[in-house]
Enzyme design. Structure first.
Site, mmCIF file in Angstrom:
data_model
loop_
_atom_site.group_PDB
_atom_site.id
_atom_site.type_symbol
_atom_site.label_atom_id
_atom_site.label_comp_id
_atom_site.label_asym_id
_atom_site.label_seq_id
_atom_site.Cartn_x
_atom_site.Cartn_y
_atom_site.Cartn_z
ATOM 1 N N ARG A 133 0.824 -1.209 0.000
ATOM 2 C CA ARG A 133 0.000 0.000 0.000
ATOM 3 C C ARG A 133 0.857 1.257 0.000
ATOM 4 O O ARG A 133 0.543 2.238 -0.673
ATOM 5 C CB ARG A 133 -0.910 -0.004 1.230
ATOM 6 C CG ARG A 133 -1.742 1.267 1.409
ATOM 7 C CD ARG A 133 -2.755 1.436 0.297
ATOM 8 N NE ARG A 133 -3.597 2.613 0.537
ATOM 9 C CZ ARG A 133 -4.670 2.928 -0.164
ATOM 10 N NH1 ARG A 133 -5.040 2.137 -1.152
ATOM 11 N NH2 ARG A 133 -5.370 4.004 0.107
ATOM 12 N N GLU A 134 1.936 1.247 0.743
ATOM 13 C CA GLU A 134 2.752 2.448 0.903
ATOM 14 C C GLU A 134 3.502 2.824 -0.370
ATOM 15 O O GLU A 134 3.532 3.992 -0.753
ATOM 16 C CB GLU A 134 3.757 2.259 2.052
ATOM 17 C CG GLU A 134 3.150 2.230 3.441
ATOM 18 C CD GLU A 134 2.770 3.613 3.943
ATOM 19 O OE1 GLU A 134 3.021 4.604 3.225
ATOM 20 O OE2 GLU A 134 2.219 3.705 5.050
#
Length: 649
Positions: free
Chosen positions: A499-500
């Site tokens: 996600r990051e």
């Protein structure tokens, strides 16, 4: 426009010639090309021996700089020839954009139109484009120019000539000046406000005075004249801008004033709707209960998906289960047909005692591959709907793919340390590819270990079900190792990194977070001190293994803070523990209501993504089978989400 050739048919002679290159030849040719490209960028053509780069897959990059340096004198035919020869590369469109900008600046409008292919990207180029159309297509020029004018910010100098021409033709008059002035006032662009004010005549004096009064006191909106400007045409823009500022500053007072003045305002429907929308939005975001009855009445005639979402979330916060169903039913069918909303419909039916409807809605929700889809599946005890798509290619086709010119150029750009240009080549190829070709490129990226490119390829190519590619086994050993060392669920670590950064080890956020797990340099310093290791500095933190170690340590600390609760810890990883502590103080008790109550949209989506991603990673590690996989632990599903979750009260 002529049909673009398929990827595997691009320039076969060049591709065939590339087969003859040996590793040593690659090194020699790449060195010559790198030197030539460096010289071309600085227009030092005497340093380039064309014989040393002839036939190299990147020779077009040198030619690009040569033609770019000749603009605006270069003739359109030369530009179009280059564009045609490099239609399979971003180079063609890059040169088209440069030509439009240079021809426009030089006033060579005929040449500009010769190379243009519809409205270009970028405000300055658009202004040149519509300037060029003033003679041949004045209607289109007027429409395009007016759209560029009607913004609340300064536009590039390239637009000055276009705007002057539209003024002389009467397309831009005092009415348009006033509308832009109000947009600039709303945006806080004081310099542009003053500049535009000097272009207004005496007929706008009362309107200007009203704006000056409201600038110091939005509450005066009920005391300024309602008819402003010629034929009251200044009222709508002024009241829309004033009410926007008033609503943001004091929503409750703004609504009270609006209810007083609205019946008497001679304004267009779009201005009325914009004011009303702001009032509904800020009332719901700020949870102003005093305004609620008005909001509900105003919302009854609207179908704005974001406003109805806010209203459903407000009903959830109040446990108004009948209200949840009522507001869900007001959504457009295509909006409502989402796992999230099916899930909340099921929860509402369940709370109201209608078990049959609840199960039907849970079944619909569980068809989705998402946080709420997985939560619904858990409710009815069924495996997660992964919809996993498998892709495979034989060796013969893979060899063809490796010879595609776009692949060859990408590889060559990586060899000469041009990762930005390599990424542009690659993603442009994916965008042009048909479905099979795009999947072949994803397969190639996977085999080459290009994890970040692979993830982005699936996004660009809309390969939503190709989970092996969307969630690759990138840096797996590091995640497993530091998961063991810190006692953190390694699939949670993978979900956070995915996600990051989407597995880009050099990712840099606007806030300064760095690397796979987006660690802030200051946090890295603190964590390094905690671990007894050297401060990695802003560049050392980009090392994938160290970045994973630091990120793992930080999420472990968050897990310790919230008694091992991964949902709260993930929220803290994104928004900071201080905010999460405050949210828990006012939170609903159930896990799903806590997630839905998170006030920051970014964090709300982040938590859902990380937890659903970790379930996908675990399922893929289980051969693509979600049997026995649970997104949340039993404790995470049943614990009270309030301050009792804090390990230190």
């Amino acid at each position: 426009m002529p049909a673009r050739p398929a990827l595997y048919r691009w320039r076969p002679l060049v591709a065939a010639a590339l087969l003859c290159l040996t590793s040593a030849a690659f090194a020699t040719d790449d060195r010559a090309l790198r030197n030539a490209l460096e010289a071309a960028r600085s227009q030092q053509w005497e340093r380039i021996d064309q014989r040393t780069i002839h036939g190299h897959p990147l020779a077009g990059y040198v030619e690009y700089h040569r033609l770019r340096g000749r603009l605006p004198q270069a003739e359109p035919g030369q530009i179009l020839d280059f564009i045609e020869r490099h239609a399979d590369s971003p180079l063609g469109e890059w040169l088209r954009g440069q030509a439009i900008a240079q021809y426009g600046y030089a006033g060579r409008y005929g040449s500009l139109l010769a190379v243009a292919d519809g409205e270009p990207a970028g405000t300055a180029r658009q202004c040149y484009y519509y300037s060029a159309l003033l003679g041949s297509d004045p209607q289109t020029a007027a429409e395009g120019g007016l759209a560029l004018w009607t913004v609340g910010r300064s536009q590039p100098d390239a637009c000055d000539g276009l705007f002057d021409a539209l003024r002389s033709r009467g397309v831009i008059g005092e009415q348009q000046v006033w509308e832009r002035k109000m947009l600039a006032w709303q945006a806080g662009e004081s310099g542009l406000v003053s500049y535009l004010g000097r272009q207004l005549g005496s007929r706008w004096q009362e309107a200007r005075q009203a704006m000056e009064r409201l600038s110091g006191d939005f509450a005066a909106v009920t005391r300024v004249p309602t008819c402003l400007g010629p034929e009251c045409r200044g009222s709508g823009p002024l009241f829309a801008a004033a009410m926007h500022g008033f609503t943001r500053a004091d929503t409750e007072a703004a609504l009270e004033a609006w209810r007083k003045v609205a019946p008497h305002l001679p304004i267009k429907r779009d201005h009325h709707d914009a004011i009303q929308r702001d009032l509904i939005f800020y009332t719901l975001v700020r949870d102003i209960r005093h305004n609620r009855s008005w909001v509900d009445q105003a919302l009854a005639g609207r179908s704005d998906a974001d406003l109805l979402e806010l209203r459903v979330r407000a009903a959830l916060g109040e446990r108004d289960w009948r209200g949840v169903l009522s507001w869900l039913n007001r959504m457009e069918p295509e909006t409502r047909d989402d796992s999230r909303w099916h899930y909340w419909a099921a929860r509402a039916h369940e709370q109201l005692g209608d078990r049959d409807r609840a199960r039907d809605a849970y079944v619909l929700a569980a068809q989705g591959r998402s946080f709420f889809g997985f939560a619904a599946a858990d409710r009815i005890n069924q495996p997660y709907a992964l919809s996993l798509e498998r892709n495979g290619f034989d060796d013969s086709y893979r060899q063809q793919v490796s010879r595609w010119p776009a692949v060859q150029r990408t590889e060559a750009l990586l060899r000469i340390d041009e990762p930005g240009l390599a990424a542009s080549e690659w993603y442009a190829a994916v965008e042009r590819a048909d479905e099979r070709e795009a999947r072949a490129l994803a397969d190639y990226a996977q085999r080459r270990g290009w994890h970040a490119k692979l993830v982005q390829t699936t996004i660009t190519g809309h390969m939503w079900d190709a989970l092996d590619w969307r969630f690759p086994e990138a840096y797996r050993e590091h995640f497993l190792h530091w998961g063991r060392m810190t006692g953190v669920d390694p699939y949670l670590l993978m979900g956070i990194a995915r996600r990051e950064s989407a597995y880009n080890p050099t990712a840099l956020s606007p806030a300064g977070a760095r690397g796979l797990m987006q660690v802030m340099p200051g946090t890295a310093t603190q964590l390094a001190r905690q671990l007894g290791i050297s401060d990695p500095g802003p560049y050392g933190v980009l090392d994938p293994e160290l970045n994973i170690r630091l990120g793992s340590t930080y999420i472990r600390d968050m897990l310790d803070r919230y008694r091992g609760n991964r949902l709260a810890a993930a929220a803290a990883y994104n928004a900071g523990p201080g905010r999460v502590d405050r949210w828990l103080a006012d939170a609903p008790e159930e896990f799903d209501l806590f997630v839905e109550s998170i006030p920051f949209r970014e964090t709300r989506l982040y938590v859902q993504a990380v937890l659903s991603y970790r379930a996908i990673f675990e399922s893929l590690a289980n051969g693509g089978n979600s049997e026995g996989v649970s997104m949340l632990s039993p404790a995470e599903k049943t614990v009270r989400y309030d301050r009792s979750l804090l390990a230190r009260n």
